[in-house]
Write a protein that holds these residues in place. Structure first.
Motif, PDB file in Angstrom:
ATOM      1  N   ASP A  43       0.817  -1.217   0.000  1.00 51.13           N
ATOM      2  CA  ASP A  43       0.000   0.000   0.000  1.00 51.13           C
ATOM      3  C   ASP A  43       0.851   1.267   0.000  1.00 51.13           C
ATOM      4  N   PHE A  44       2.110   1.164   0.421  1.00 51.04           N
ATOM      5  CA  PHE A  44       2.969   2.343   0.491  1.00 51.04           C
ATOM      6  C   PHE A  44       3.809   2.515  -0.773  1.00 51.04           C
ATOM      7  N   ARG A  45       3.614   1.675  -1.754  1.00 50.14           N
ATOM      8  CA  ARG A  45       4.431   1.767  -2.964  1.00 50.14           C
ATOM      9  C   ARG A  45       4.097   3.028  -3.761  1.00 50.14           C
ATOM     10  N   TYR A  46       2.836   3.425  -3.749  1.00 45.28           N
ATOM     11  CA  TYR A  46       2.410   4.558  -4.572  1.00 45.28           C
ATOM     12  C   TYR A  46       2.038   5.778  -3.741  1.00 45.28           C
ATOM     13  N   GLN A  47       1.971   5.633  -2.426  1.00 43.11           N
ATOM     14  CA  GLN A  47       1.716   6.791  -1.559  1.00 43.11           C
ATOM     15  C   GLN A  47       2.771   6.811  -0.476  1.00 43.11           C
ATOM     16  N   ARG A  48       3.613   7.831  -0.524  1.00 43.75           N
ATOM     17  CA  ARG A  48       4.737   7.913   0.404  1.00 43.75           C
ATOM     18  C   ARG A  48       4.620   9.098   1.354  1.00 43.75           C
ATOM     19  N   LYS A  49       3.627   9.960   1.175  1.00 43.10           N
ATOM     20  CA  LYS A  49       3.499  11.143   2.026  1.00 43.10           C
ATOM     21  C   LYS A  49       2.150  11.092   2.744  1.00 43.10           C
ATOM     22  N   PHE A  50       2.199  11.315   4.066  1.00 43.27           N
ATOM     23  CA  PHE A  50       0.989  11.275   4.886  1.00 43.27           C
ATOM     24  C   PHE A  50       0.992  12.488   5.817  1.00 43.27           C
ATOM     25  N   LYS A  51      -0.165  13.148   5.888  1.00 38.00           N
ATOM     26  CA  LYS A  51      -0.278  14.366   6.684  1.00 38.00           C
ATOM     27  C   LYS A  51      -1.531  14.309   7.535  1.00 38.00           C
ATOM     28  N   ALA A  52      -1.353  14.546   8.824  1.00 37.48           N
ATOM     29  CA  ALA A  52      -2.489  14.566   9.746  1.00 37.48           C
ATOM     30  C   ALA A  52      -3.182  15.927   9.686  1.00 37.48           C
TER      31      ALA A  52
END
Length: 431
Positions: free
Chosen positions: A57-66
């Motif tokens: 699941d992290f292969r195509y989304q590497r940035k996460f913001k709360a």
């Protein structure tokens, strides 16, 4: 696709801004300050999801913001705090800080959580800055910035039993026969490119998980072949099934192959060689396999004269011969084998750390002659300063003076009227 290592960037939510407001009601003269505080920013939280098996699941989304907290409101009302941002990960995920390499946490149990980035606190409203000297302050704080960092996720599969051996010794075939897994099987080396998991269920109700990793070759501990890349997946296993090919197709001495694999395990991790092993001679349906097995058992006994002889369970995955006794014995061994994950070791030795205080700020001068102020503490104070109100800016000037910024600028040679920059804000120095 099997993904077991990934780097991601995370950003916790900023705190909400406090506001400058005053109580204005009919028949209430001089109501005074009534600005509320901002809400807390959301944390970034990792949570174990039992339904996940890889980090795909992290292969195509590497940035996460709360999300950030809401701003304060009039009548002393505090802004709403933001919800935490939850990121699901598979069990067995180790979390490391990318910059320092420090292990932040090890997520094993289902629904276990780990806060990897803390949200900022809400800024204070002007009600907190009222005093006898200044009963109606126009001072409010912006919310504290949330923590931003880069982390590395490393997956180590949670399996009870690990399959080891050279390429094409029958690991994937065994997995496909005793479980419902469907690994790729072919008559060439390195057919297995990624680890495979399967669940064994016995007639007596016992069950356990088997992990099949790509075949090892000599030099695997130095990165040769594919096995080294996935050896970490057997670090959590309780029991290792060491598969040894008894056929003469490859013209290789089975005992020599057995020793080489153990040598590579010892080089990679000395604790792995101490793990309980069950030797599984394979391809017993092939010609001359019985003769090779007798010679192999003889060499095993000679090499373990002063130690306990490991269990040997010959099988044929094609004819299913010996599979039932092997699985029953493996289940028995698992029941009497402790958890391989060691408990934290508490040392009695005292360690002395040298305290090295961080510089709260630093001063440089760019090519245009502008003085540039940098520093984590100074920049944090500036980000929490509401630049729209003069009282807030005067308070920030007092904070800088208390930190010694004014004196340091004078020592550096600043002159009256020179420009000073903090982040994207530029002001004129007045002595």
């Amino acid at each position: 696709m099997f993904v077991d290592q990934v780097k991601i960037n995370i950003k916790a939510g900023n705190g909400g801004n406090g506001i400058v407001a005053f109580r204005r009601e009919k028949f209430v003269p001089n109501g005074g300050p009534a600005g509320g505080d901002g809400g807390r920013g959301g944390d970034v939280v990792l949570k174990v999801d039992s339904g996940m098996r890889t980090l795909m699941d992290f292969r195509y989304q590497r940035k996460f913001k709360a999300p950030s907290g809401s701003n304060g409101m009039n009548k002393q009302m505090t802004g709403r705090s933001a919800q935490d941002f939850v990121i699901n990960v598979p069990g067995g995920t180790i979390v490391k800080d990318t910059e320092t390499g420090e292990v932040i946490g090890d997520l094993v149990d289902n629904d276990e959580t780990l806060v990897v980035a803390k949200g900022g606190r809400g800024g204070r409203g002007n009600i907190h800055f009222a005093s006898p000297k200044n009963p109606a302050p126009e001072i409010a704080e912006n919310g504290e910035p949330g923590r931003e960092r880069s982390i590395q996720l490393e997956l180590r599969l949670l399996a009870d039993v690990g399959l080891l051996g050279f390429p094409s010794v029958g690991k994937s075939t065994l997995l496909s026969v005793v479980t419902s897994a469907k690994p790729k099987i072919a008559e060439y080396h390195f057919t297995t490119l990624v680890p495979n998991l399967g669940m064994v269920r016995l007639d007596d109700g016992r069950d356990f998980v088997i992990a099949d990793i790509p075949g090892l070759i000599e030099g695997a501990s130095q990165g040769v072949g594919l096995g080294f890349e996935f050896l970490r997946h057997v670090e959590r296993t309780k029991v290792l099934l060491h598969l040894v090919d008894m056929s003469v197709v490859e013209e290789v001495d089975p005992f020599d192959s057995y020793q080489k694999i153990n040598q590579e395990l010892g080089k990679y991790d000395p604790d792995l060689i101490k793990r309980r092993q069950i030797i599984v001679p394979t391809k017993m349906d092939m010609p001359n396999s019985e003769d090779n097995l007798k010679e192999f058992e003889k060499k095993i006994q000679e090499s373990t004269k002063n130690t306990e002889t490991p269990d040997i369970f010959p099988i044929s995955a094609v004819t299913h011969k010996g599979l039932e006794p092997l699985m029953q014995h493996t289940a028995d061994v698992l029941e009497n084998t402790p958890d391989p994950i060691p408990a934290p070791v508490v040392s009695d030795d005292s360690v002395t750390y040298a305290y090295e205080p961080k510089q709260p700020f630093s001063i440089t001068q760019d090519e245009d002659g502008v003085w540039v102020l940098t520093g984590e503490k100074l920049e944090r104070l500036f980000k929490m300063t509401n630049t729209e109100h003069d009282d807030s800016m005067i308070r920030f000037a007092r904070q800088m003076r208390g930190m010694g910024v004014d004196d340091a600028l004078r020592k550096a040679g600043i002159k009256n009227g020179d420009s000073v920059r903090i982040l994207d804000f530029t002001f004129e120095f007045v002595d």
